[in-house]
Design an enzyme around this catalytic site. Structure first.
Site, PDB file in Angstrom:
ATOM      1  N   TYR A 177       0.846  -1.191   0.000  1.00  0.00           N
ATOM      2  CA  TYR A 177       0.000   0.000   0.000  1.00  0.00           C
ATOM      3  C   TYR A 177       0.886   1.248   0.000  1.00  0.00           C
ATOM      4  CZ  TYR A 177      -3.274   3.571   1.466  1.00  0.00           C
ATOM      5  OH  TYR A 177      -4.014   4.715   1.520  1.00  0.00           O
ATOM      6  N   ASP A 178       1.893   1.244   0.873  1.00  0.00           N
ATOM      7  CA  ASP A 178       2.796   2.392   0.971  1.00  0.00           C
ATOM      8  C   ASP A 178       3.497   2.652  -0.365  1.00  0.00           C
ATOM      9  OD1 ASP A 178       2.064   2.549   3.571  1.00  0.00           O
ATOM     10  OD2 ASP A 178       3.872   1.577   4.360  1.00  0.00           O
ATOM     11  N   LYS A 192     -26.820   5.018  19.206  1.00  0.00           N
ATOM     12  CA  LYS A 192     -26.585   6.462  19.241  1.00  0.00           C
ATOM     13  C   LYS A 192     -25.133   6.670  19.637  1.00  0.00           C
ATOM     14  CE  LYS A 192     -28.466  10.831  20.834  1.00  0.00           C
ATOM     15  NZ  LYS A 192     -27.212  11.503  21.136  1.00  0.00           N
ATOM     16  N   ARG A 224     -21.988  20.258  12.727  1.00  0.00           N
ATOM     17  CA  ARG A 224     -23.413  20.539  12.810  1.00  0.00           C
ATOM     18  C   ARG A 224     -23.652  22.011  13.160  1.00  0.00           C
ATOM     19  NH1 ARG A 224     -26.804  20.378  17.220  1.00  0.00           N
ATOM     20  NH2 ARG A 224     -28.980  20.123  16.649  1.00  0.00           N
ATOM     21  N   GLU A 229     -21.536  10.497  12.449  1.00  0.00           N
ATOM     22  CA  GLU A 229     -20.825  10.858  13.673  1.00  0.00           C
ATOM     23  C   GLU A 229     -19.339  10.515  13.529  1.00  0.00           C
ATOM     24  OE1 GLU A 229     -23.133  12.111  15.640  1.00  0.00           O
ATOM     25  OE2 GLU A 229     -22.359  12.063  17.693  1.00  0.00           O
ATOM     26  N   LYS A 231     -36.154   5.233  14.821  1.00  0.00           N
ATOM     27  CA  LYS A 231     -36.627   6.045  13.694  1.00  0.00           C
ATOM     28  C   LYS A 231     -37.722   5.323  12.925  1.00  0.00           C
ATOM     29  CE  LYS A 231     -31.987   7.894  13.039  1.00  0.00           C
ATOM     30  NZ  LYS A 231     -30.758   7.901  12.246  1.00  0.00           N
ATOM     31  N   CYS A 241      -4.651 -13.399  55.244  1.00  0.00           N
ATOM     32  CA  CYS A 241      -3.935 -14.383  56.059  1.00  0.00           C
ATOM     33  C   CYS A 241      -2.806 -13.781  56.888  1.00  0.00           C
ATOM     34  CB  CYS A 241      -3.406 -15.506  55.178  1.00  0.00           C
ATOM     35  SG  CYS A 241      -2.134 -14.945  54.032  1.00  0.00           S
TER      36      CYS A 241
HETATM   37  S1  IVH Z   1     -30.346  10.924  13.844  1.00  0.00           S
HETATM   38  C1  IVH Z   1     -33.044  14.137  12.682  1.00  0.00           C
HETATM   39  N1  IVH Z   1     -28.949   8.836  14.498  1.00  0.00           N
HETATM   40  O1  IVH Z   1     -27.297  12.596  18.178  1.00  0.00           O
HETATM   41  C2  IVH Z   1     -32.267  13.077  13.308  1.00  0.00           C
HETATM   42  N2  IVH Z   1     -28.328  10.923  15.432  1.00  0.00           N
HETATM   43  O2  IVH Z   1     -29.233  14.289  19.598  1.00  0.00           O
HETATM   44  C3  IVH Z   1     -30.914  13.520  13.623  1.00  0.00           C
HETATM   45  N3  IVH Z   1     -26.375  10.826  16.884  1.00  0.00           N
HETATM   46  O3  IVH Z   1     -26.858  15.502  16.307  1.00  0.00           O
HETATM   47  C4  IVH Z   1     -30.044  12.593  14.208  1.00  0.00           C
HETATM   48  N4  IVH Z   1     -25.984   8.678  16.646  1.00  0.00           N
HETATM   49  O4  IVH Z   1     -24.937  13.855  16.455  1.00  0.00           O
HETATM   50  C5  IVH Z   1     -29.113  10.155  14.655  1.00  0.00           C
HETATM   51  N5  IVH Z   1     -27.773   6.897  14.968  1.00  0.00           N
HETATM   52  C6  IVH Z   1     -27.941   8.208  15.114  1.00  0.00           C
HETATM   53  C7  IVH Z   1     -27.081   8.975  15.930  1.00  0.00           C
HETATM   54  C8  IVH Z   1     -27.328  10.340  16.057  1.00  0.00           C
HETATM   55  C9  IVH Z   1     -25.585   9.803  17.220  1.00  0.00           C
HETATM   56  C10 IVH Z   1     -26.221  12.213  17.374  1.00  0.00           C
HETATM   57  C11 IVH Z   1     -26.152  13.220  16.263  1.00  0.00           C
HETATM   58  C12 IVH Z   1     -27.254  14.196  16.528  1.00  0.00           C
HETATM   59  C13 IVH Z   1     -27.543  13.956  17.975  1.00  0.00           C
HETATM   60  C14 IVH Z   1     -28.978  14.277  18.258  1.00  0.00           C
END
Ligand code: IVH
Length: 669
Positions: A37-38, A117, A138, A178, A294, A415
């Site tokens: 790779y290098d 999350k 963000r 993230e 979601k 002991c």
């Molecule tokens: S969805 C509209 N999914 O959590 C939906 N956010 O509290 C927006 N985050 O700013 C976020 N893991 O930085 C989503 N699987 C995930 C996430 C996630 C981390 C963070 C993200 C967001 C914050 C919201």
């Protein structure tokens, strides 16, 4: 070379390097050695240096980090980057589901995606015609900062999307996700910083944030930043219908998606998955602070819309916090099975990660001195990957002056034998120390070792104190009436213990070796050793040079094994176990012998009619092995429901896929 030829050659090099970057950083499965790779990389660099007009901003050489910026420019998000409402109970989650149904005026179940999350920093990546054009933070959700040069240094973020597995690359794609740092990398980073006298980062999230917002991209480039996508913003030239479709396509383009997610047919299934991950999150390589639920259907998401900065279609279901503040009341000293003496803080009870905690390890004297921990201190405690909580730091501003220095005892608290110092530890050298024996039996009986039900701490303490045992093997020699005589032991539970002891005799050889508690020999090494030595006899007679020939065995482990088997008392334990019929050699379906011998399996997705654990032990019974990730040595990939990105890799490597039914057929006798 003609100019056109040079350009083409540079393009081929870039393509190759991008592909190998994908293999290395996204699939974790490099195809070529690092040196190769290098070589490719240097070749590209050389040509770009000679022909700078052919150097494009998306070239992999640009990942090294451009020149420092004066300040960040602002970057506007076409679609605002929203935040999420947090909930902490399953009741609140059900309420979220009800609200959505009310809003949509529907009664039937809704499909949800539940995903980890990540605890990192939210970013947006904009790809135009497959090329990374912009990376931004963000910010306030509408205005972020343009951190493109830093984003480009992140090895798992592709500078151009891979068309190889899905050629329909959108004209414009906004990826949201993230940036984070893995726990292992975070520890390493802090270690290096500590050694060079730099300030330590408090946690992986802070480290990620601090590394990303650097005006000098070279600093970002030197940090172990990683990325997972969790969704998209604007997209042109491609249409997705569901969130899980996005999750299955992004990895094909080389964008990493975290595999901790599940498609659920209703909200209750999502709650079940949350509970599953809550229990196992410490095994993950990265920190997560909850799960995001979601609505899967993107059209319904659109219909649901947003209320004040948060979408109506998603919610963060947080885990109970793992850090808390409490006070150290006292410090006790605890002898482990190998004789190491550990200071344990006795604290005012504090809820951590869903359970009440009143003890925390202080590790050793050096650690106490480094953190300047004293009895009476108010401290920050956390339950990290390890089960035993630890004291992170002292809250100095809360000191009253009444706090007392912690004195290490010079004698073993169990002991009374004079302790000896070994590197950072104090150790009790006495073989017959009851404290050591109690811990040795605890380990021997534990779930992952002999799994002896009913042999809890209180019972162990009694059998040691009443001198019914002198070593771990003696537990099989205690007469039934002696068990029944123990305090708080009704006849029934005495019978239960006898029954579990009997059952434990069937424990596989590799677990028995682990149960012996040989220093430095954990579960993995026990497995390795039992694969090499068919019975304990041959293992006990192995010479140091035989042992270190095994790849996983180093000098320390080999030394520890030699020392263990050189002791008469340990040989006597083995003799006693043998006499009671404990398995000290490979059974008939050990690796190399069963119907599936030499075959390796990887699972992805959820199995319907059998748990992963059951499926795993079935494979092992038949002599096969189960691995966590796909590489070219894997024999089969078993597909459950909602398989993860492992399927991509399996298909690419041409590994046969098995449906659940086919798998069950294969493991049937
Ligand atoms: S969805 C509209 N999914 O959590 C939906 N956010 O509290 C927006 N985050 O700013 C976020 N893991 O930085 C989503 N699987 C995930 C996430 C996630 C981390 C963070 C993200 C967001 C914050 C919201």
């Amino acid at each position: 070379m003609e100019a056109e030829e040079v350009r083409e050659y540079i393009e081929t090099l870039k393509e190759k390097i991008n592909y190998h970057n994908y293999r290395y950083h996204v699939l974790d499965d490099p195809e070529i050695p690092d040196a190769e790779y290098d070589r490719l990389f240097l070749e590209l660099k050389k040509y770009e240096d000679i022909y700078p007009h052919f150097r494009t901003p998306d070239s992999p050489t640009q990942k090294i980090g451009a020149s420092p910026l004066e300040e960040f420019n602002s970057a506007v998000h076409t679609i605002p980057m929203l935040s999420l409402d947090n909930v902490f109970s399953s009741k609140d989650v059900s309420e979220f589901d009800k609200k959505i149904k009310r809003f949509l005026k529907r009664e039937e179940d809704l499909e949800y995606i539940i995903e980890a999350k990540l605890d990192g920093v939210a970013v947006e990546l904009i790809y135009e015609n497959g090329r990374l054009k912009l990376g931004s933070t963000r910010g306030d959700g509408i205005n972020g900062e343009d951190i493109t040069p830093n984003i480009k240094t992140i090895r798992s973020i592709p500078l151009s999307l891979l068309p190889r597995f899905d050629p329909y690359i959108p004209k414009r794609l906004e990826v949201r996700g993230e940036v984070f740092i893995k726990v292992k990398d975070f520890k390493e980073l802090n270690k290096i910083r500590g050694n060079s006298g730099e300030k330590l980062f408090a946690n992986p999230r802070n480290a990620a944030a601090g590394s990303l917002r650097q005006l000098d991209p070279k600093i970002s480039a030197s940090r172990p930043l990683d990325f997972f996508a969790y969704g998209i913003g604007e997209i042109k030239g491609r249409n997705f219908k569901t969130h899980d479709e996005i999750f299955s396509v992004l990895p094909l383009w080389g964008i990493k998606v975290n595999s901790v997610y599940r498609l659920c047919k209703n909200i209750n299934d999502a709650i079940l998955y949350y509970n599953e991950i809550k229990e196992t999150r410490d095994d993950l390589e990265f920190e997560i602070d909850g799960m995001v639920i979601k609505v899967n259907d993107l059209f319904l998401q659109l219909q649901l819309g947003t209320i004040s900065r948060s979408p109506r279609w998603a919610i963060a279901y947080k885990f109970p916090p793992k850090q808390g503040i409490t006070k150290i009341i006292d410090v006790e000293f605890h002898v482990g099975r190998t004789g190491i003496i550990t200071p344990v803080a006795i604290m005012k009870p504090v809820p951590l990660g869903g359970v009440e905690i009143s003890r925390a390890t202080l590790h050793n004297q050096d650690e106490i001195e480094k953190k300047d921990i004293r009895t009476g201190d108010t401290v920050l405690v956390q339950r990290a990957g390890e089960v035993i909580p630890e004291v992170v730091s002292v809250i100095i501003s809360q000191r009253t002056g009444e706090e007392k220095k912690i004195e290490f005892p010079s004698k073993c608290p169990s002991c009374g034998t004079e302790t000896v110092r070994e590197l950072t530890f104090y150790r009790c050298p006495e073989d017959s120390c009851p404290g050591k024996l109690k811990e040795a039996i605890k380990h021997f009986a534990s779930k992952r070792a002999m799994n002896i039900d009913g042999l809890g701490d209180k019972i162990i303490a009694q059998i040691v104190e009443k001198k019914l045992v002198e070593d771990v093997a003696d537990i099989y020699y205690i007469a039934p009436e002696k068990w029944a005589e123990l305090e708080r032991m009704a006849e029934k539970s005495a019978k239960n213990i006898m029954a579990s002891l009997n059952r434990s005799k069937k424990t596989p050889y590799e677990k028995v070796v682990f149960a012996l508690g040989i220093r430095h020999v954990g579960e993995h090494l026990s497995r390795v050793l039992t694969e090499h030595f068919t019975d304990i006899q041959s293992l006990s007679l192995a010479k140091k040079e035989d042992l270190i020939e095994i790849k996983e065995v180093g000098h320390e482990v080999a030394g520890s094994l030699i020392k263990y088997f050189a002791r008469r008392s340990n040989i006597s334990i083995i003799e006693k176990l043998k006499r009671k019929g404990i398995q000290l050699s490979r059974g008939k379906a050990s690796p190399g012998e069963g119907k599936l011998s030499g075959k390796t399996f990887v699972f992805t997705g959820t199995l319907d009619s059998i748990t992963r654990e059951k499926a795993k032990s079935r494979i092992e019974e038949l002599g096969g092995d189960v691995k966590g990730s796909v590489n070219k040595k894997i024999s089969y990939v078993v597909l459950g429901k909602e398989p993860g990105s492992k399927i991509v890799k399996a298909t690419e490597l041409g590994i046969p896929l098995l449906s659940e039914e086919e798998f069950l057929h294969l493991v049937r006798e």
